[in-house]
Design a protein around this motif. Structure first.
Motif, PDB file in Angstrom:
ATOM      1  N   SER A   1       0.726  -1.214  -0.129  1.00 17.16           N
ATOM      2  CA  SER A   1      -0.050  -0.008   0.013  1.00 17.16           C
ATOM      3  C   SER A   1       0.954   1.287  -0.001  1.00 17.16           C
ATOM      4  O   SER A   1       2.126   1.129  -0.111  1.00 17.16           O
ATOM      5  CB  SER A   1      -1.020  -0.223   1.177  1.00 17.16           C
ATOM      6  OG  SER A   1       0.123   0.216   2.459  1.00 17.16           O
ATOM      7  N   ASN A   2       0.414   2.532  -0.140  1.00 20.75           N
ATOM      8  CA  ASN A   2       1.082   3.579   0.121  1.00 20.75           C
ATOM      9  C   ASN A   2       1.736   4.085   1.236  1.00 20.75           C
ATOM     10  O   ASN A   2       2.715   4.409   1.414  1.00 20.75           O
ATOM     11  CB  ASN A   2      -0.068   4.899   0.051  1.00 20.75           C
ATOM     12  CG  ASN A   2      -0.291   4.810  -1.515  1.00 20.75           C
ATOM     13  OD1 ASN A   2       0.477   4.744  -2.573  1.00 20.75           O
ATOM     14  ND2 ASN A   2      -1.445   5.501  -2.028  1.00 20.75           N
ATOM     15  N   TYR A   3       1.298   3.228   2.383  1.00 21.37           N
ATOM     16  CA  TYR A   3       1.782   3.183   3.682  1.00 21.37           C
ATOM     17  C   TYR A   3       3.378   2.659   3.739  1.00 21.37           C
ATOM     18  O   TYR A   3       4.114   3.262   4.206  1.00 21.37           O
ATOM     19  CB  TYR A   3       1.186   2.522   4.717  1.00 21.37           C
ATOM     20  CG  TYR A   3       0.000   3.438   5.383  1.00 21.37           C
ATOM     21  CD1 TYR A   3       0.227   4.620   5.969  1.00 21.37           C
ATOM     22  CD2 TYR A   3      -1.367   3.059   5.216  1.00 21.37           C
ATOM     23  CE1 TYR A   3      -0.910   5.398   6.592  1.00 21.37           C
ATOM     24  CE2 TYR A   3      -2.327   3.939   5.652  1.00 21.37           C
ATOM     25  CZ  TYR A   3      -1.956   5.105   6.449  1.00 21.37           C
ATOM     26  OH  TYR A   3      -3.060   5.793   6.885  1.00 21.37           O
ATOM     27  N   GLY A   4       3.465   1.582   2.781  1.00 20.41           N
ATOM     28  CA  GLY A   4       4.735   1.222   2.664  1.00 20.41           C
ATOM     29  C   GLY A   4       5.729   1.908   1.956  1.00 20.41           C
ATOM     30  O   GLY A   4       6.782   1.991   2.361  1.00 20.41           O
ATOM     31  N   LYS A   5       5.171   2.867   1.170  1.00 18.86           N
ATOM     32  CA  LYS A   5       6.064   3.826   0.296  1.00 18.86           C
ATOM     33  C   LYS A   5       6.485   4.979   1.068  1.00 18.86           C
ATOM     34  O   LYS A   5       7.238   5.801   0.718  1.00 18.86           O
ATOM     35  CB  LYS A   5       5.180   3.961  -0.986  1.00 18.86           C
ATOM     36  CG  LYS A   5       5.254   2.865  -1.900  1.00 18.86           C
ATOM     37  CD  LYS A   5       4.201   3.410  -3.284  1.00 18.86           C
ATOM     38  CE  LYS A   5       4.259   2.099  -4.065  1.00 18.86           C
ATOM     39  NZ  LYS A   5       3.471   2.477  -5.449  1.00 18.86           N
ATOM     40  N   MET A   6       5.781   5.139   2.236  1.00 23.18           N
ATOM     41  CA  MET A   6       5.898   6.227   3.223  1.00 23.18           C
ATOM     42  C   MET A   6       7.198   6.005   4.188  1.00 23.18           C
ATOM     43  O   MET A   6       7.673   6.881   4.707  1.00 23.18           O
ATOM     44  CB  MET A   6       4.501   6.595   3.951  1.00 23.18           C
ATOM     45  CG  MET A   6       3.529   7.310   3.090  1.00 23.18           C
ATOM     46  SD  MET A   6       1.971   7.096   3.962  1.00 23.18           S
ATOM     47  CE  MET A   6       2.171   8.339   5.073  1.00 23.18           C
ATOM     48  N   SER A   7       7.328   4.808   4.216  1.00 26.00           N
ATOM     49  CA  SER A   7       8.739   4.632   5.263  1.00 26.00           C
ATOM     50  C   SER A   7      10.164   4.775   4.625  1.00 26.00           C
ATOM     51  O   SER A   7      10.239   5.066   3.395  1.00 26.00           O
ATOM     52  CB  SER A   7       8.669   2.970   5.483  1.00 26.00           C
ATOM     53  OG  SER A   7       8.921   2.267   4.272  1.00 26.00           O
ATOM     54  N   TYR A   8      10.814   5.100   5.438  1.00 27.80           N
ATOM     55  CA  TYR A   8      12.435   5.223   5.118  1.00 27.80           C
ATOM     56  C   TYR A   8      13.136   3.962   4.321  1.00 27.80           C
ATOM     57  O   TYR A   8      13.742   4.154   3.362  1.00 27.80           O
ATOM     58  CB  TYR A   8      13.128   5.939   6.205  1.00 27.80           C
ATOM     59  CG  TYR A   8      14.568   5.776   5.925  1.00 27.80           C
ATOM     60  CD1 TYR A   8      15.088   6.872   5.564  1.00 27.80           C
ATOM     61  CD2 TYR A   8      15.477   4.755   6.163  1.00 27.80           C
ATOM     62  CE1 TYR A   8      16.619   6.901   4.969  1.00 27.80           C
ATOM     63  CE2 TYR A   8      16.764   4.862   6.068  1.00 27.80           C
ATOM     64  CZ  TYR A   8      17.438   5.888   5.238  1.00 27.80           C
ATOM     65  OH  TYR A   8      18.642   5.916   4.884  1.00 27.80           O
ATOM     66  N   ALA A   9      12.418   2.937   4.840  1.00 33.64           N
ATOM     67  CA  ALA A   9      13.083   1.733   4.279  1.00 33.64           C
ATOM     68  C   ALA A   9      12.902   1.686   2.581  1.00 33.64           C
ATOM     69  O   ALA A   9      13.351   1.113   1.769  1.00 33.64           O
ATOM     70  CB  ALA A   9      12.495   0.288   4.782  1.00 33.64           C
ATOM     71  N   PHE A  10      11.837   2.391   2.296  1.00 37.36           N
ATOM     72  CA  PHE A  10      11.451   2.521   0.799  1.00 37.36           C
ATOM     73  C   PHE A  10      11.934   3.816  -0.027  1.00 37.36           C
ATOM     74  O   PHE A  10      12.823   3.726  -0.655  1.00 37.36           O
ATOM     75  CB  PHE A  10       9.793   2.583   0.709  1.00 37.36           C
ATOM     76  CG  PHE A  10       9.371   2.442  -0.842  1.00 37.36           C
ATOM     77  CD1 PHE A  10       9.323   1.340  -1.593  1.00 37.36           C
ATOM     78  CD2 PHE A  10       9.118   3.818  -1.483  1.00 37.36           C
ATOM     79  CE1 PHE A  10       8.801   1.564  -2.969  1.00 37.36           C
ATOM     80  CE2 PHE A  10       8.766   3.911  -2.799  1.00 37.36           C
ATOM     81  CZ  PHE A  10       8.595   2.708  -3.731  1.00 37.36           C
ATOM     82  N   ARG A  11      11.698   4.940   0.825  1.00 36.16           N
ATOM     83  CA  ARG A  11      12.133   6.323   0.331  1.00 36.16           C
ATOM     84  C   ARG A  11      13.546   6.530   0.241  1.00 36.16           C
ATOM     85  O   ARG A  11      14.220   6.829  -0.487  1.00 36.16           O
ATOM     86  CB  ARG A  11      11.516   7.418   1.143  1.00 36.16           C
ATOM     87  CG  ARG A  11      10.029   7.438   0.838  1.00 36.16           C
ATOM     88  CD  ARG A  11       9.380   8.613   1.818  1.00 36.16           C
ATOM     89  NE  ARG A  11       9.377   8.427   3.196  1.00 36.16           N
ATOM     90  CZ  ARG A  11       9.810   9.351   3.917  1.00 36.16           C
ATOM     91  NH1 ARG A  11      10.665  10.471   3.180  1.00 36.16           N
ATOM     92  NH2 ARG A  11      10.134   9.163   5.141  1.00 36.16           N
ATOM     93  N   GLY A  12      14.235   5.912   1.490  1.00 40.01           N
ATOM     94  CA  GLY A  12      15.571   6.068   1.303  1.00 40.01           C
ATOM     95  C   GLY A  12      16.524   5.469   0.346  1.00 40.01           C
ATOM     96  O   GLY A  12      17.141   6.036  -0.345  1.00 40.01           O
ATOM     97  N   PRO A  13      16.357   4.026  -0.210  1.00 40.57           N
ATOM     98  CA  PRO A  13      16.657   3.441  -1.199  1.00 40.57           C
ATOM     99  C   PRO A  13      16.379   4.223  -2.429  1.00 40.57           C
ATOM    100  O   PRO A  13      17.160   4.288  -3.527  1.00 40.57           O
ATOM    101  CB  PRO A  13      16.146   2.071  -1.103  1.00 40.57           C
ATOM    102  CG  PRO A  13      16.209   1.869   0.301  1.00 40.57           C
ATOM    103  CD  PRO A  13      15.588   3.174   0.978  1.00 40.57           C
ATOM    104  N   VAL A  14      15.132   4.460  -2.847  1.00 37.36           N
ATOM    105  CA  VAL A  14      14.548   5.065  -3.938  1.00 37.36           C
ATOM    106  C   VAL A  14      15.507   6.455  -4.132  1.00 37.36           C
ATOM    107  O   VAL A  14      16.137   6.513  -5.352  1.00 37.36           O
ATOM    108  CB  VAL A  14      13.180   5.314  -3.893  1.00 37.36           C
ATOM    109  CG1 VAL A  14      12.816   6.453  -5.161  1.00 37.36           C
ATOM    110  CG2 VAL A  14      12.286   4.169  -3.935  1.00 37.36           C
ATOM    111  N   GLN A  15      15.608   7.163  -3.244  1.00 39.77           N
ATOM    112  CA  GLN A  15      16.324   8.596  -3.207  1.00 39.77           C
ATOM    113  C   GLN A  15      17.861   8.244  -3.524  1.00 39.77           C
ATOM    114  O   GLN A  15      18.526   8.834  -4.430  1.00 39.77           O
ATOM    115  CB  GLN A  15      16.227   9.492  -2.256  1.00 39.77           C
ATOM    116  CG  GLN A  15      17.116  10.775  -2.295  1.00 39.77           C
ATOM    117  CD  GLN A  15      16.363  11.577  -3.271  1.00 39.77           C
ATOM    118  OE1 GLN A  15      15.237  11.931  -3.571  1.00 39.77           O
ATOM    119  NE2 GLN A  15      17.310  11.966  -4.354  1.00 39.77           N
TER     120      GLN A  15
END
Length: 383
Positions: A341-355
């Protein structure tokens, strides 16, 4: 704490958080209990005697004009305004989380949050209630007390699930803890959906009033001074907690960008038809989105190189393939986790690697944090 929440919400759970409030926390520390804890941590008897002499034997009085009250011995508390005071309080309260068996905890000085997530509503309430009872016992043993009227409970989850949950809550010492829809924790206003609407509203109100002050006094300063005042009075409000609230809806983030644009136009006393990108370029001023991206790069760089803090470092997994050397390995890419869900994409575990994966190798190859900061500062760009 928020990353754990996002992970559980992504799994379809509903959460509950209790924000604890201690009565006069620093002033009620029991000296004997503190000395006993110092000894259990390995402080020698000789050093413990020194701490005892530092804490005990102090007195206080009140003076109004030339009239003084009688002196009263201070039997509890740590000296406030001292270097040792906050450290001794942290040592005193550090084992609070040992009383919590089921819930997670977030502790910073006397600001403590207890949280639990579950798919079953009964499990959620019972688990929090069980650990609240344990915390109450710990408080009694350590001669501290909770201010129940200022302790708050908040449900965390999607709007639909929170609505369906109804009027559930927890109690402490037989008194029901007040349920709230928002709570300011460590300077960031959290809401039930973790969308940070109230926090951004708070930022907008703050910076708008300061921008108004700058507008009224703009003619008194030259451009350089006006820019310096903007960076001193307004920028810190945008920067504090920016990696937390950047998950807010885009229209909320744009509200802050509009204010920054207005500030740039004011600093340069530019005409209304002057393009915004020219204003930013003239001032070498990053957009707020760019500032947040650079902050994310600095945080991730620090995690990868210092391996701290562990609760963030543990979420950064390099891309590796058994027996093969790939371009992903050479580029220092990080694994982006799958989310439901979008909640998973709000985590640092997702946003950190993407950036990090979008970051130029020039920045990744920086030899230290000082060089990285210099490289990011010199690479002005606009999102």
């Amino acid at each position: 704490m928020l990353d754990k929440m996002y992970q559980k919400l992504d799994e379809g759970c509903l959460g509950g958080v209790v924000f604890l409030d201690l009565k006069k926390a620093f002033d009620t520390v029991n000296h004997n209990v503190l000395l006993r804890k110092l000894k259990s941590l390995g402080v020698s008897d000789q050093s413990n005697k020194w701490f005892k002499s530092y804490l005990c034997g102090r007195s206080q009085m009140t003076k109004i004009d030339n009239v003084c009250s009688t002196k009263q011995e201070i039997r509890h508390g740590v000296p406030q305004g001292s270097i040792l005071g906050p450290l001794l309080f942290l040592i005193f309260i550090n084992d609070l989380n040992t009383s919590v068996e089921l819930c997670g905890t977030s502790m910073y000085a006397d600001d403590t949050a207890v949280f639990y997530f579950a798919k079953d509503m009964d499990e959620l309430v019972l688990s929090i209630q069980y650990d609240m009872q344990s915390i109450s016992c710990w408080m009694n043993e350590n001669r501290l007390s909770l201010n129940v009227s200022k302790t708050k409970f908040m449900l965390i989850g999607s709007k639909q699930r929170v609505t369906r949950a109804g009027n559930i809550g927890v109690s402490l010492n037989g008194e029901r803890v007040e349920s709230v829809e928002t709570f300011k924790y460590l300077g960031v206003i959290l809401d039930q959906q973790l969308h940070f609407h109230s926090h951004i509203e708070h930022i907008v109100d703050k910076v708008t009033s300061k921008l108004g002050l700058l507008y009224k006094t703009r003619t008194l300063f030259d451009q350089k001074t006006a820019l310096m005042l903007y960076k001193a009075l307004i920028t810190p409000h945008f920067d504090y907690g920016c990696l937390l609230y950047e998950v807010a809806p885009e229209y909320q983030l744009k509200r802050m960008q509009v204010i920054q644009n207005a500030a740039a136009r004011l600093i340069l006393t530019a005409r209304p038809e002057t393009p915004i990108y020219q204003l930013h370029e003239t001032l070498h001023l990053d957009t707020l989105a760019t500032r947040r991206s650079k902050t994310m790069v600095k945080v991730t760089y620090a995690c990868l190189n210092d391996k701290e803090p562990h609760y963030l470092y543990d979420k950064l997994i390099p891309v590796r393939y058994e027996g093969r050397h790939t371009r992903s390995c050479e580029a220092g890419l990080l694994k982006v986790p799958r989310t439901k869900s979008n909640y998973g994409k709000m985590s640092y575990a997702f946003r950190g690697p993407v950036q990090w994966n979008l970051t130029s190798p020039i920045f990744k190859a920086a030899v230290n944090k000082a060089q990285l900061k210099s490289l990011l500062k010199s690479s002005w760009y606009n999102n």
